[in-house]
Write an enzyme that holds these catalytic residues in place. Structure first.
Site, PDB file in Angstrom:
ATOM      1  N   ARG A  42       0.724  -1.201   0.000  1.00 35.39           N
ATOM      2  CA  ARG A  42       0.066   0.011   0.015  1.00 35.39           C
ATOM      3  C   ARG A  42       0.743   1.330   0.204  1.00 35.39           C
ATOM      4  NH1 ARG A  42      -2.982   3.424   3.822  1.00 35.39           N
ATOM      5  NH2 ARG A  42      -4.867   3.961   2.933  1.00 35.39           N
ATOM      6  N   SER A 111     -12.749  -3.878  -0.481  1.00 35.98           N
ATOM      7  CA  SER A 111     -13.052  -3.398   0.760  1.00 35.98           C
ATOM      8  C   SER A 111     -14.901  -3.179   0.947  1.00 35.98           C
ATOM      9  CB  SER A 111     -12.512  -2.005   1.299  1.00 35.98           C
ATOM     10  OG  SER A 111     -11.129  -2.190   1.132  1.00 35.98           O
ATOM     11  N   LYS A 140      -6.793   4.624   8.977  1.00 39.51           N
ATOM     12  CA  LYS A 140      -7.668   5.127   7.837  1.00 39.51           C
ATOM     13  C   LYS A 140      -8.647   5.861   8.919  1.00 39.51           C
ATOM     14  CE  LYS A 140      -8.575   3.564   4.093  1.00 39.51           C
ATOM     15  NZ  LYS A 140      -9.256   3.091   2.821  1.00 39.51           N
TER      16      LYS A 140
END
Length: 215
Positions: A42, A111, A140
């Site tokens: 990521r 997700s 997040k």
């Protein structure tokens, strides 16, 4: 390519915030040596050339350990580095568009935060689902915490492998016992640890305990 639920057991998501004495490559290798079952790269701030170079190196490394390598969001990088899969969020490219780009051979993870999102993702071809955030997380900030009831409902509603994500650590992982998830995705629990290899080994044992309890 269908996703093996065993790959969800301990799924590590990289974050270079904690790169210091050890490079991200070294941290990932330590995790691989200690039993991590999937790696997701990521990167939100690297330029394309640096991202691709890193992805190429980590893709090769994961193949040496026979562990799936997933790229977050960037379909072009996933294709170019020969990744096993790509993971997309609800706001990213549609699953059908991703599939058209990557072909049938690549894993697509999506997700999901509600039963409806999960069912829609599976209907459109998701090979596995990332569910969360199951605990509060600093990684997040735009995702609300998912209730245990919702987590269980999603796992009961879909037939594809599921991985819980969001604020998971050695201290709370066993709270997910009985939820129906196939494993856990962690970020800081591995990459912020002083010894990422030792942290991986400890989390792997706990993930196995979590599944034994729920089975």
């Amino acid at each position: 390519m269908k996703c093996d639920k065993k790959a969800m057991l301990l799924y590590a998501v990289t974050d270079r915030v904690w790169v210091g004495e050890r490079s991200l490559y070294e941290q990932v290798e330590a995790a691989l040596k200690n039993g991590v079952t999937c790696i997701q790269l990521r990167e939100k701030n690297l330029d394309e050339d640096a991202f691709l170079a890193e992805a190429m190196a980590l893709s090769k490394l994961c193949k040496q350990y026979h562990v799936p390598f997933i790229v977050n969001d960037n379909v072009d990088i996933a294709i170019q580095c020969g990744a096993d899969g790509v993971h997309v969020g609800q706001e990213d490219m549609s699953i059908s568009d991703v599939r058209a780009r990557v072909g049938d051979g690549m894993i697509i993870g999506v997700s999901a935060h509600t039963v409806d999102e999960a069912l829609e993702a599976v209907k459109n071809g998701a090979d596995y689902l990332g569910l969360g955030a199951v605990f509060s997380t600093s990684t997040k900030t735009d995702v609300n915490q998912m209730s245990n009831a919702t987590l269980k409902a999603i796992c009961s509603a879909v037939h594809v492998p599921t991985v819980a994500i969001g604020g998971i650590s050695g201290k709370n992982i066993l709270q997910l016992s009985g939820s129906g998830v196939d494993g856990v995705a962690v970020v800081s629990a591995i990459f912020a640890a002083e010894d990422s290899g030792a942290a991986t080994a400890e989390l792997l044992a706990l993930a196995r305990e979590m599944l034994q309890v729920h089975s």
